[in-house]
Write an enzyme that holds these catalytic residues in place. Sequence first.
Site, PDB file in Angstrom:
ATOM      1  N   TYR A  78       0.902  -1.238   0.036  1.00 26.84           N
ATOM      2  CA  TYR A  78       0.077  -0.267   0.095  1.00 26.84           C
ATOM      3  C   TYR A  78       0.900   1.269  -0.132  1.00 26.84           C
ATOM      4  O   TYR A  78       1.279   1.598   1.117  1.00 26.84           O
ATOM      5  CB  TYR A  78      -0.977   0.050   0.833  1.00 26.84           C
ATOM      6  CG  TYR A  78      -1.926  -1.306   1.233  1.00 26.84           C
ATOM      7  CD1 TYR A  78      -2.208  -2.003   0.325  1.00 26.84           C
ATOM      8  CD2 TYR A  78      -2.598  -1.325   2.217  1.00 26.84           C
ATOM      9  CE1 TYR A  78      -3.142  -2.892   0.202  1.00 26.84           C
ATOM     10  CE2 TYR A  78      -3.504  -2.416   2.506  1.00 26.84           C
ATOM     11  CZ  TYR A  78      -3.741  -3.146   1.449  1.00 26.84           C
ATOM     12  OH  TYR A  78      -4.452  -4.262   1.528  1.00 26.84           O
ATOM     13  N   PHE A 111     -13.201  -5.337   1.138  1.00 23.24           N
ATOM     14  CA  PHE A 111     -14.105  -4.740   0.464  1.00 23.24           C
ATOM     15  C   PHE A 111     -15.541  -5.083   1.194  1.00 23.24           C
ATOM     16  O   PHE A 111     -16.566  -5.419   0.472  1.00 23.24           O
ATOM     17  CB  PHE A 111     -14.154  -5.151  -0.903  1.00 23.24           C
ATOM     18  CG  PHE A 111     -14.179  -4.233  -2.054  1.00 23.24           C
ATOM     19  CD1 PHE A 111     -14.326  -2.726  -1.719  1.00 23.24           C
ATOM     20  CD2 PHE A 111     -14.450  -4.353  -3.390  1.00 23.24           C
ATOM     21  CE1 PHE A 111     -14.339  -1.708  -2.586  1.00 23.24           C
ATOM     22  CE2 PHE A 111     -14.555  -3.554  -4.376  1.00 23.24           C
ATOM     23  CZ  PHE A 111     -14.520  -2.181  -3.729  1.00 23.24           C
ATOM     24  N   PRO A 112     -15.528  -4.947   2.387  1.00 26.15           N
ATOM     25  CA  PRO A 112     -16.736  -5.248   3.040  1.00 26.15           C
ATOM     26  C   PRO A 112     -18.319  -4.497   2.855  1.00 26.15           C
ATOM     27  O   PRO A 112     -19.274  -5.254   2.977  1.00 26.15           O
ATOM     28  CB  PRO A 112     -16.511  -4.991   4.553  1.00 26.15           C
ATOM     29  CG  PRO A 112     -15.564  -3.977   4.725  1.00 26.15           C
ATOM     30  CD  PRO A 112     -14.809  -4.188   3.332  1.00 26.15           C
TER      31      PRO A 112
END
Length: 309
Positions: free
Chosen positions: A70, A215-216
Site C-alpha cells: 500500500y 471490500f466489506p
Amino acid sequence: MTTQAESRPAAASGTFALGGDLPVHRLGYGAMQITGPGVWGDPKDPDEAVRLLRRAVELGITFIDTADSYGPFVSETLIRQALRPYAEDLVIATKGGLTRPGPGDWLPVGRPEYLRQQLELSLRHLGVDRIDLYQLHRIDPKVPLADQLGELALLQKEGKIRHIGVSEVNRAQLEQARKIVDIVSVQNLYNLANRSAEDVLDYAEANDIAFIPWFPMATGELARPGGPLDTFARDDASPSQLALAWLLRRSPVIVPIPGTSSVAHLEENTAAATIELTDDEFAALSAVSSPAPEKTGGRRFRLPKLTRG
C-alpha cells in the site's frame, strides 16, 4: 454523560482472539485508502491521514490491517507516524507477497528471500520488533506454497512474526496451508452482495480462524436508490452501516476492516458496531442479497425499524 458505546463504538462489535491469545475488537480498519490514487504514493493530505488513524483508535478500533504494497510502504509509515508508541491493545496486521510495478498494478512474488526482505522492511517501517499478524498477500503460483509459508514459519521461529495468515485463498488452499504452518486468519473478498467465499468462511468458523473480509461494503446494486439496502435504511442506519452490521451478525469469526480516507466516514462505519439486527432483519437481508432481481419478481422488501445496542 457520554457512554462507552458512544465514545468507543467499535467495542460494541465484540471481541475475537486471533490465534486464541490476541484479542481485538471485531470491527477494525483497513488502511489501504490512506495512500495516493491507484494505492500509489502519498495521500493528498498526509496530516488528515494521521488524524484519521488517531481517531480510529479513539473510536475503540484495536485492529488495523495494512500491507507493504500500500503505497508501497506509505500506509505502514503513516501508521507509525500517527500511532507509535502503540497502545497495548492495538494490533497492527500487515501483508507481504504482492509487488507494485506501478499505480494500480499488483504482481504476486512469493520467493522466500523476497518475503523475508519485505518482512524486515515492514518491521522497520512500522517501528516494531515483531509483527502480530503477518499475512501472505497472495499465493505466488510460481513458487511452492510450502516454500512461501515455510519462510514465514522460519521468521515466526525467529520471533519476528507472532501469528500467520493468508489472503485470497480457496478452501483447498487454506487446508493445504494449515498443513504447513498454523494459520490464524484468512482475508478474502466477501460482502453482502458477493458471498463467493462462503465455503471458506464456513471452514474458518468451524476451525476458529479469523475471517477478514476485504471490500466489506461493496454492496453494488443492493445499495442503489430503491434497492434493498436503500429501502431498508432508516435515519439511524445507512446502507453501508447495514452491510457492516450484517457481516458482524453473519459469523462470530468475521472481523470486517472497512477502509476510508475520511474521518466522517470512519465515524459512520464504526457506528455500525452499535446496530443490532434481529433474527428477522438478518434473515431478510440475507435473503435479498442472493437472488438476482428478476428472480424476486421485482418486489420490494421491508424491515422493521433497526435498533441500536
